[in-house]
Design a protein around this motif. Structure first.
Motif, PDB file in Angstrom:
ATOM      1  N   HIS A   1      13.976  12.036  36.941  1.00  0.00           N
ATOM      2  CA  HIS A   1      13.574  12.881  35.814  1.00  0.00           C
ATOM      3  C   HIS A   1      12.327  13.693  36.147  1.00  0.00           C
ATOM      4  O   HIS A   1      11.531  13.311  37.002  1.00  0.00           O
ATOM      5  CB  HIS A   1      13.311  12.022  34.577  1.00  0.00           C
ATOM      6  CG  HIS A   1      14.520  11.308  34.088  1.00  0.00           C
ATOM      7  ND1 HIS A   1      15.446  11.891  33.261  1.00  0.00           N
ATOM      8  CD2 HIS A   1      14.984  10.059  34.352  1.00  0.00           C
ATOM      9  CE1 HIS A   1      16.415  11.020  33.007  1.00  0.00           C
ATOM     10  NE2 HIS A   1      16.158   9.907  33.663  1.00  0.00           N
ATOM     11  N   THR A   2      12.163  14.796  35.429  1.00  0.00           N
ATOM     12  CA  THR A   2      11.003  15.663  35.592  1.00  0.00           C
ATOM     13  C   THR A   2      10.382  15.940  34.219  1.00  0.00           C
ATOM     14  O   THR A   2      10.863  15.446  33.200  1.00  0.00           O
ATOM     15  CB  THR A   2      11.401  17.018  36.225  1.00  0.00           C
ATOM     16  OG1 THR A   2      12.067  17.822  35.227  1.00  0.00           O
ATOM     17  CG2 THR A   2      12.325  16.834  37.415  1.00  0.00           C
TER      18      THR A   2
ATOM     19  N   CYS B   1      10.762  18.412  32.615  1.00  0.00           N
ATOM     20  CA  CYS B   1      11.726  19.140  31.782  1.00  0.00           C
ATOM     21  C   CYS B   1      12.359  18.224  30.739  1.00  0.00           C
ATOM     22  O   CYS B   1      12.986  18.701  29.792  1.00  0.00           O
ATOM     23  CB  CYS B   1      12.802  19.797  32.642  1.00  0.00           C
ATOM     24  SG  CYS B   1      12.178  21.198  33.616  1.00  0.00           S
ATOM     25  N   SER B   2      12.217  16.901  30.926  1.00  0.00           N
ATOM     26  CA  SER B   2      12.546  15.962  29.853  1.00  0.00           C
ATOM     27  C   SER B   2      11.368  15.009  29.723  1.00  0.00           C
ATOM     28  O   SER B   2      10.269  15.445  29.377  1.00  0.00           O
ATOM     29  CB  SER B   2      13.890  15.255  30.087  1.00  0.00           C
ATOM     30  OG  SER B   2      13.895  14.468  31.238  1.00  0.00           O
TER      31      SER B   2
ATOM     32  N   ASP C   1      17.803  15.096  34.212  1.00  0.00           N
ATOM     33  CA  ASP C   1      16.976  15.106  33.004  1.00  0.00           C
ATOM     34  C   ASP C   1      17.829  14.914  31.755  1.00  0.00           C
ATOM     35  O   ASP C   1      19.024  15.193  31.741  1.00  0.00           O
ATOM     36  CB  ASP C   1      16.200  16.424  32.911  1.00  0.00           C
ATOM     37  CG  ASP C   1      14.925  16.402  33.742  1.00  0.00           C
ATOM     38  OD1 ASP C   1      14.208  15.386  33.677  1.00  0.00           O
ATOM     39  OD2 ASP C   1      14.652  17.382  34.451  1.00  0.00           O
TER      40      ASP C   1
ATOM     41  N   HIS D   1      10.799   8.119  36.575  1.00  0.00           N
ATOM     42  CA  HIS D   1      10.094   8.954  35.602  1.00  0.00           C
ATOM     43  C   HIS D   1       8.686   9.283  36.088  1.00  0.00           C
ATOM     44  O   HIS D   1       8.232  10.409  35.961  1.00  0.00           O
ATOM     45  CB  HIS D   1      10.014   8.254  34.243  1.00  0.00           C
ATOM     46  CG  HIS D   1      11.298   8.258  33.482  1.00  0.00           C
ATOM     47  ND1 HIS D   1      12.357   7.433  33.809  1.00  0.00           N
ATOM     48  CD2 HIS D   1      11.712   8.994  32.419  1.00  0.00           C
ATOM     49  CE1 HIS D   1      13.367   7.659  32.964  1.00  0.00           C
ATOM     50  NE2 HIS D   1      13.002   8.598  32.116  1.00  0.00           N
TER      51      HIS D   1
END
Length: 289
Positions: A22-23, A25-26, A51, A264
């Protein structure tokens, strides 16, 4: 969809592969470029960015890889939140065509549901005595998907809790004062959109759902009946019994096997590529590509 040659697919088994990350962007802690830098530093060869209900990071990440000429293969992915009975089940889509109309349409409806839920969470937290939490959570999310993790971080930053998990234990978790039941799509809808986009549908981190083995088997059976492709059977933190159970489900229900860190942000318990090795008996998800 990212087309893989037979030679590339065959070499996956000898590479460091992480198919769940994940980045910002979420709800991830690193920007797409920071995630790529970390993956390269950790000598990851193949990385899927997945994401929550968004594909916004993919073009940024791939452009950065091209700019830096990094030896890293990106698998286009997404993690779709779904409802199943009284559970929230996450379905990862791998090797998708990110701009396919069916997927774009689903993302739009999911984002609307996500925004509505966030607004209601903010109202409930205000009743708990925490003002302006929604606005601050929205600012943290930026243009990315707003999640409960953003609310948890605001509560942490304001000093109302001592660690992120406490926000879920006290306020945001199921049955707690600020919990709002999400209005996600069902599993069948998520699988259909992923398939229309040319991808493979995988149940994310099945061992983390708060359900008995009987219910977990029921989930796998229903997922299979919806046309689901695989299970994420290897994560950084798993005991031997969990590994055996996940493998047995793959073999019994003829499902492909995926693996991922669900990264994360850096922790001492889990990181990109950590403890990610598929058992020999499992058929890798990339065989479907």
């Amino acid at each position: 969809m990212t087309l893989m040659s037979t030679e590339n697919l065959a070499s996956f088994s000898t590479k460091r592969v992480d198919l769940h990350s994940h980045t910002t962007c979420s709800d991830g802690g690193l920007s797409p470029t920071e995630l790529i830098d970390r993956a390269v530093n950790f000598q990851i060869d193949v990385l899927a960015i997945t994401d929550h209900d968004t594909v916004a990071a993919l073009d940024i990440a791939k452009g950065y890889i091209q700019e830096k000429n990094y030896p890293l293969t990106i698998i286009d992915g997404i993690e779709i939140s779904t409802r199943w009975h009284n559970f929230e089940i996450h379905i990862v889509g791998l090797n998708i065509q990110a701009n396919h109309p069916a997927l774009v349409s689903l993302i739009h409806s999911q984002q609307q549901a996500r925004e509505l839920r966030a607004t209601l969470i903010g109202e409930k937290l205000a009743k708990c005595g925490f003002d302006h939490v929604y606005q601050q959570a929205k600012a943290l999310a930026g243009e990315g998907s707003i999640t409960r993790a953003h609310f948890a971080k605001v509560l942490l930053n304001q000093g109302h809790i001592n660690h992120m998990q406490a926000a879920f234990d006290k306020y945001l978790g199921k049955g707690k004062r600020a919990y709002v039941k999400p209005q996600w799509c069902d599993i069948e809808t998520a699988v259909e959109a992923i398939h229309l986009a040319g991808g493979s549908a995988v149940i994310a981190h099945p061992i983390r759902y708060d359900m008995t083995t009987k219910w977990l088997r029921r989930l796998v059976v229903d997922f299979k009946s919806c046309g689901g492709d695989g299970l994420e059977i290897v994560l950084p933190q798993m005991n031997n019994e969990q590994r055996k159970l996940m493998l047995s489900f793959c073999l019994e229900y003829d499902l492909l096997a995926s693996l991922g860190s669900d990264f994360h942000y850096p922790t001492k318990w889990a990181d990109l590529g950590k403890n990610l090795v598929l058992p020999e008996q499992a058929m890798p998800i990339w065989q479907a590509w």
